[in-house]
Motif scaffolding. Structure first.
Motif, PDB file in Angstrom:
ATOM      1  N   LEU A  15     -11.718   7.831 -24.833  1.00  0.00           N
ATOM      2  CA  LEU A  15     -11.501   8.156 -26.073  1.00  0.00           C
ATOM      3  C   LEU A  15     -11.290   6.789 -26.799  1.00  0.00           C
ATOM      4  N   ALA A  16     -10.651   5.796 -26.550  1.00  0.00           N
ATOM      5  CA  ALA A  16     -10.325   4.391 -26.914  1.00  0.00           C
ATOM      6  C   ALA A  16     -11.783   4.000 -27.145  1.00  0.00           C
ATOM      7  N   HIS A  17     -12.621   3.818 -25.994  1.00  0.00           N
ATOM      8  CA  HIS A  17     -14.067   3.511 -26.142  1.00  0.00           C
ATOM      9  C   HIS A  17     -14.676   4.121 -27.281  1.00  0.00           C
ATOM     10  N   ALA A  18     -14.696   5.271 -27.179  1.00  0.00           N
ATOM     11  CA  ALA A  18     -15.460   6.105 -28.012  1.00  0.00           C
ATOM     12  C   ALA A  18     -15.320   5.873 -29.685  1.00  0.00           C
ATOM     13  N   ARG A  19     -13.862   5.567 -29.858  1.00  0.00           N
ATOM     14  CA  ARG A  19     -13.311   5.092 -31.385  1.00  0.00           C
ATOM     15  C   ARG A  19     -13.380   3.694 -31.622  1.00  0.00           C
ATOM     16  N   GLY A  20     -14.191   3.005 -30.615  1.00  0.00           N
ATOM     17  CA  GLY A  20     -14.227   1.519 -30.895  1.00  0.00           C
ATOM     18  C   GLY A  20     -13.049   0.597 -30.476  1.00  0.00           C
ATOM     19  N   ALA A  21     -12.062   1.316 -29.957  1.00  0.00           N
ATOM     20  CA  ALA A  21     -10.908   0.418 -29.354  1.00  0.00           C
ATOM     21  C   ALA A  21     -11.033  -0.246 -28.057  1.00  0.00           C
ATOM     22  N   THR A  22     -10.202  -1.204 -27.959  1.00  0.00           N
ATOM     23  CA  THR A  22     -10.053  -1.920 -26.356  1.00  0.00           C
ATOM     24  C   THR A  22      -8.808  -1.132 -25.615  1.00  0.00           C
ATOM     25  N   PRO A  23      -9.318  -0.457 -24.900  1.00  0.00           N
ATOM     26  CA  PRO A  23      -8.091   0.173 -24.094  1.00  0.00           C
ATOM     27  C   PRO A  23      -7.502  -0.650 -23.108  1.00  0.00           C
ATOM     28  N   LEU A  24      -6.124  -0.415 -23.035  1.00  0.00           N
ATOM     29  CA  LEU A  24      -5.220  -1.540 -22.006  1.00  0.00           C
ATOM     30  C   LEU A  24      -3.973  -0.725 -21.456  1.00  0.00           C
ATOM     31  N   ILE A  25      -3.919  -0.432 -20.344  1.00  0.00           N
ATOM     32  CA  ILE A  25      -2.545   0.166 -19.893  1.00  0.00           C
ATOM     33  C   ILE A  25      -1.675  -0.875 -19.535  1.00  0.00           C
ATOM     34  N   VAL A  26      -0.370  -1.081 -20.312  1.00  0.00           N
ATOM     35  CA  VAL A  26       0.452  -2.062 -19.820  1.00  0.00           C
ATOM     36  C   VAL A  26       1.283  -1.344 -18.615  1.00  0.00           C
ATOM     37  N   VAL A  27       1.535  -2.178 -17.532  1.00  0.00           N
ATOM     38  CA  VAL A  27       2.243  -1.847 -16.394  1.00  0.00           C
ATOM     39  C   VAL A  27       3.475  -2.715 -16.280  1.00  0.00           C
ATOM     40  N   PRO A  28       4.662  -2.516 -16.863  1.00  0.00           N
ATOM     41  CA  PRO A  28       5.873  -3.414 -16.788  1.00  0.00           C
ATOM     42  C   PRO A  28       6.451  -3.190 -15.524  1.00  0.00           C
ATOM     43  N   GLN A  29       6.810  -4.359 -14.800  1.00  0.00           N
ATOM     44  CA  GLN A  29       7.567  -4.246 -13.585  1.00  0.00           C
ATOM     45  C   GLN A  29       8.933  -5.276 -13.625  1.00  0.00           C
ATOM     46  N   PHE A  30       9.844  -4.285 -13.816  1.00  0.00           N
ATOM     47  CA  PHE A  30      11.303  -5.136 -13.479  1.00  0.00           C
ATOM     48  C   PHE A  30      11.515  -5.610 -11.957  1.00  0.00           C
ATOM     49  N   GLY A  31      11.393  -6.835 -11.858  1.00  0.00           N
ATOM     50  CA  GLY A  31      11.931  -6.938 -10.344  1.00  0.00           C
ATOM     51  C   GLY A  31      10.658  -6.762  -9.404  1.00  0.00           C
ATOM     52  N   PRO A  32      11.293  -7.176  -8.216  1.00  0.00           N
ATOM     53  CA  PRO A  32       9.940  -6.990  -7.261  1.00  0.00           C
ATOM     54  C   PRO A  32       9.456  -5.485  -6.921  1.00  0.00           C
ATOM     55  N   GLU A  33       8.271  -5.460  -6.809  1.00  0.00           N
ATOM     56  CA  GLU A  33       7.577  -4.184  -6.477  1.00  0.00           C
ATOM     57  C   GLU A  33       7.629  -3.773  -5.196  1.00  0.00           C
ATOM     58  N   ASP A  34       8.235  -2.843  -4.749  1.00  0.00           N
ATOM     59  CA  ASP A  34       8.085  -2.624  -3.412  1.00  0.00           C
ATOM     60  C   ASP A  34       6.710  -2.019  -3.041  1.00  0.00           C
ATOM     61  N   THR A  35       6.290  -1.775  -1.680  1.00  0.00           N
ATOM     62  CA  THR A  35       5.055  -1.574  -1.215  1.00  0.00           C
ATOM     63  C   THR A  35       4.663  -0.345  -1.767  1.00  0.00           C
ATOM     64  N   ALA A  36       5.637   0.888  -1.307  1.00  0.00           N
ATOM     65  CA  ALA A  36       5.419   2.352  -1.953  1.00  0.00           C
ATOM     66  C   ALA A  36       4.772   2.359  -3.293  1.00  0.00           C
ATOM     67  N   SER A  37       5.511   1.781  -4.146  1.00  0.00           N
ATOM     68  CA  SER A  37       5.336   1.634  -5.570  1.00  0.00           C
ATOM     69  C   SER A  37       3.923   0.965  -5.869  1.00  0.00           C
ATOM     70  N   ARG A  38       3.641  -0.182  -5.024  1.00  0.00           N
ATOM     71  CA  ARG A  38       2.347  -0.810  -5.289  1.00  0.00           C
ATOM     72  C   ARG A  38       1.178   0.247  -4.774  1.00  0.00           C
ATOM     73  N   VAL A  39       1.400   0.812  -3.752  1.00  0.00           N
ATOM     74  CA  VAL A  39       0.337   1.871  -3.239  1.00  0.00           C
ATOM     75  C   VAL A  39       0.064   2.859  -4.452  1.00  0.00           C
ATOM     76  N   LEU A  40       1.196   3.532  -4.749  1.00  0.00           N
ATOM     77  CA  LEU A  40       1.054   4.629  -5.724  1.00  0.00           C
ATOM     78  C   LEU A  40       0.490   3.940  -7.086  1.00  0.00           C
ATOM     79  N   ARG A  41       0.883   2.883  -7.582  1.00  0.00           N
ATOM     80  CA  ARG A  41       0.243   2.441  -8.669  1.00  0.00           C
ATOM     81  C   ARG A  41      -1.115   2.294  -8.488  1.00  0.00           C
ATOM     82  N   ARG A  42      -1.600   1.654  -7.572  1.00  0.00           N
ATOM     83  CA  ARG A  42      -3.260   1.421  -7.308  1.00  0.00           C
ATOM     84  C   ARG A  42      -3.735   2.732  -7.065  1.00  0.00           C
ATOM     85  N   ARG A  43      -3.130   3.575  -6.468  1.00  0.00           N
ATOM     86  CA  ARG A  43      -3.813   4.965  -6.412  1.00  0.00           C
ATOM     87  C   ARG A  43      -4.046   5.763  -7.911  1.00  0.00           C
ATOM     88  N   VAL A  44      -3.050   5.606  -8.645  1.00  0.00           N
ATOM     89  CA  VAL A  44      -2.964   6.271  -9.960  1.00  0.00           C
ATOM     90  C   VAL A  44      -3.862   5.558 -10.811  1.00  0.00           C
TER      91      VAL A  44
END
Length: 87
Positions: A15-44
């Motif tokens: 939708l952002a592309h269709a409207r001429g916008a530049t999409p960007l999802i921001v993923v803030p991470q407070f502190g170290p990311e554990d392995t399970a969170s990293r795997v889930l983030r990459r899958r999502v």
């Protein structure tokens, strides 16, 4: 849940592309990311969702809740600006 979330993010990107916008999802991470969170983030997010991962100091939160404080907000804004300049 992973597929549904990915599909919703993909639709937002499209939708952002269709409207001429530049999409960007921001993923803030407070502190170290554990392995399970990293795997889930990459899958999502997969490889087709434009993202910027922002590692933040765990102390950079507002004292009355878990939201980013001004220092974290500045780091997030700087990461967004840098990613958009790359494009």
């Amino acid at each position: 849940a992973i597929r549904v979330t990915h599909a919703a993010l993909r639709a937002s990107v499209d939708l952002a592309h269709a409207r001429g916008a530049t999409p960007l999802i921001v993923v803030p991470q407070f502190g170290p990311e554990d392995t399970a969170s990293r795997v889930l983030r990459r899958r999502v997010l997969g490889d087709d969702i434009p993202t910027v991962f922002v590692a933040l100091d765990p102390g950079w939160r507002l004292p009355w809740d878990r939201h980013p404080n001004a220092r974290a907000a500045h780091a997030i804004a700087a990461a967004i600006a840098a990613r958009l300049r790359e494009r």
